[in-house]
Scaffold this motif. Structure first.
Motif, PDB file in Angstrom:
ATOM      1  N   LEU A 184      -5.344   3.891 -11.000  1.00 44.94           N
ATOM      2  CA  LEU A 184      -6.576   3.755 -10.842  1.00 44.94           C
ATOM      3  C   LEU A 184      -7.273   3.887  -9.302  1.00 44.94           C
ATOM      4  O   LEU A 184      -8.073   4.790  -9.095  1.00 44.94           O
ATOM      5  CB  LEU A 184      -7.198   2.502 -11.296  1.00 44.94           C
ATOM      6  N   VAL A 185      -6.711   3.285  -8.254  1.00 37.52           N
ATOM      7  CA  VAL A 185      -7.136   3.574  -6.885  1.00 37.52           C
ATOM      8  C   VAL A 185      -6.644   4.921  -6.243  1.00 37.52           C
ATOM      9  O   VAL A 185      -7.371   5.020  -5.251  1.00 37.52           O
ATOM     10  CB  VAL A 185      -6.653   2.176  -6.156  1.00 37.52           C
ATOM     11  N   ALA A 186      -5.667   5.457  -6.919  1.00 36.45           N
ATOM     12  CA  ALA A 186      -5.541   6.792  -6.420  1.00 36.45           C
ATOM     13  C   ALA A 186      -6.742   7.689  -6.580  1.00 36.45           C
ATOM     14  O   ALA A 186      -6.802   8.338  -5.781  1.00 36.45           O
ATOM     15  CB  ALA A 186      -4.307   7.478  -7.239  1.00 36.45           C
ATOM     16  N   GLY A 187      -7.495   7.623  -7.706  1.00 35.30           N
ATOM     17  CA  GLY A 187      -8.789   8.106  -7.940  1.00 35.30           C
ATOM     18  C   GLY A 187      -9.828   7.749  -6.825  1.00 35.30           C
ATOM     19  O   GLY A 187     -10.850   8.380  -6.706  1.00 35.30           O
ATOM     20  N   GLU A 188      -9.687   6.548  -6.233  1.00 33.83           N
ATOM     21  CA  GLU A 188     -10.605   6.127  -5.300  1.00 33.83           C
ATOM     22  C   GLU A 188     -10.155   6.637  -3.724  1.00 33.83           C
ATOM     23  O   GLU A 188     -10.772   6.102  -2.729  1.00 33.83           O
ATOM     24  CB  GLU A 188     -10.754   4.734  -5.301  1.00 33.83           C
ATOM     25  N   GLY A 189      -9.063   7.430  -3.488  1.00 28.96           N
ATOM     26  CA  GLY A 189      -8.745   7.872  -2.464  1.00 28.96           C
ATOM     27  C   GLY A 189      -7.207   7.314  -1.905  1.00 28.96           C
ATOM     28  O   GLY A 189      -6.937   7.705  -0.788  1.00 28.96           O
ATOM     29  N   ILE A 190      -6.701   6.345  -2.578  1.00 27.44           N
ATOM     30  CA  ILE A 190      -5.563   6.043  -1.931  1.00 27.44           C
ATOM     31  C   ILE A 190      -4.455   7.055  -2.361  1.00 27.44           C
ATOM     32  O   ILE A 190      -4.129   7.681  -3.477  1.00 27.44           O
ATOM     33  CB  ILE A 190      -4.959   4.946  -2.727  1.00 27.44           C
TER      34      ILE A 190
END
Length: 393
Positions: free
Chosen positions: A57-63
């Motif tokens: 999920l947070v990979a889609g937020e730039g992680i």
């Protein structure tokens, strides 16, 4: 392309540190009590599947970068499948791990095959007696074998983390010399007063911050991948010779008491670098020179130097004397599902229940709230509610 989210001060956040467990096969005096941390019900901890889903999920937020920590992450039976799951996430470019090295000779092949890129290994001293005193259950040969295994199985770069405490009178030159013959990057980290021996942190139920009482200051580890104090001197250190001796240590044969360490035990990075450089010059090794263009990958806040002709480097992390908050790019996820925007702040955002409910939008909302409340910089502190082993460094 994933977007990179910025916090309220314009810093791009692309780095997540994950504590997969707060358990450890050592009992370091600065990190946890001799009997270990209180046992948690299995349901309190995030599963490997839940951690991997959060990363998706947070990979889609730039992680794009993930570091797995503990406690000691290699005591977790799920560490290899977790690395495999994270490696399968397209946006994740780098997976690293911090370890005490003891289990690395056995697990290095499987971790490498699973997709782990690099490792940091904690090593506070090369003196066997002091090493055993610090870790209670460990032997220095275990950490050295872990370094050998990391190099043998092609992890790159291999970093060695040491946190320096003034009154421990550590063998810093001997540690720095590990960089001479092998491509090892030794990093010295200023002592940070993280943790408290009498606090039991408890997660909030409202998705915001955790509250708890703070008790007397304990010592700190660097991420279970930074460690604390060691002494190479075989003789007691008389208080008359050094005012920092006596309280907290009495030489190699004495007990270590990190409850007595204080701000005066911080050795500024500039002072330590000058000491190592002078000792190296006197020993015929040559002075440290700044590294211009070849700092190891994932250098982060470290500033790197090198001995003449050395295969590796020597780094210094000035967490206290010249903090690097302005370029901080990370958030932390604890083993029990708390998002922590700052290592030095007790503010936490509870994400476990949202993960388990299957509400991905709620998970992202909590992540964004935590990121939005990342402080501009940390204050001078006298301890935190959680031990470093519970935060993940």
């Amino acid at each position: 392309m994933p977007r990179t989210l910025h916090d309220g001060f314009g810093r791009g956040i692309n780095y997540l540190r994950i504590s997969v467990t707060d358990k450890c096969n050592f009992r370091c005096v600065y990190c946890m009590p001799e009997q270990g941390v209180p046992a948690r019900d299995h349901a309190e901890l995030l599963s490997a599947e839940e951690i991997a889903h959060f990363v998706r999920l947070v990979a889609g937020e730039g992680i794009t970068r993930v570091r797995l920590t503990g406690g000691e992450p290699l005591v977790s039976h799920r560490i290899v499948p977790l690395v495999e799951e994270i490696r399968a996430i397209p946006q994740i470019e780098d997976i690293s791990l911090t370890t005490n090295g003891a289990l690395l000779p056995r697990l290095a092949p499987a971790l490498r095959d699973a997709g782990l890129d690099r490792v940091n290994i904690s090593l506070d001293t090369l003196d066997p007696v002091r090493f055993s005193q610090i870790t209670r259950l460990g032997r220095v040969e275990q950490a050295l074998a872990g370094i050998d295994a990391a190099l043998a199985y092609g992890f790159e770069p291999v970093k060695v983390n040491t946190v320096v405490v003034r009154r421990m009178n550590q063998d810093v030159l001997q540690l720095a010399k590990l960089s001479l013959d092998r491509p090892v990057h030794v990093r010295f980290i200023e002592y940070m007063p993280i943790g408290s021996p009498a606090v039991t942190s408890r997660p909030s139920n409202d998705g915001h911050r955790t509250e708890g009482a703070r008790a007397q200051l304990s010592g700190q580890s660097g991420a279970n991948g930074a460690a604390i104090p060691a002494s190479a001197s075989a003789a007691p250190c008389p208080p008359s010779a050094n005012p920092h001796c006596g309280a907290g240590t009495s030489g190699v044969t004495g007990a270590l008491n990190p409850d007595l360490w204080d701000e005066s035990d911080i050795v500024p990075a500039d002072e330590l670098r000058a000491q190592i450089s002078a000792e190296a010059a006197a020993a015929g090794i040559g002075e440290l020179k700044p590294v211009e263009d070849s700092a190891p990958y994932g250098a982060g806040p470290a500033r790197y130097w090198v001995f003449p002709g050395a295969a590796g480097t020597v780094g210094f992390i000035s967490a206290m004397s010249n903090h690097f908050c302005g370029s901080c790019n990370r958030l932390r996820l604890t083993a029990d599902g708390q998002l922590r925007p700052c290592l030095f702040s007790d503010a936490e955002y509870f994400v476990r229940d949202a993960l388990r409910s299957g509400d991905d939008e709620a998970v992202i909302a909590i992540y964004r709230e935590a990121l939005a409340h990342k402080p501009q910089q940390h204050d001078r502190i006298d301890g935190t509610q959680r031990f470093m082993s519970q935060i993940g460094g």
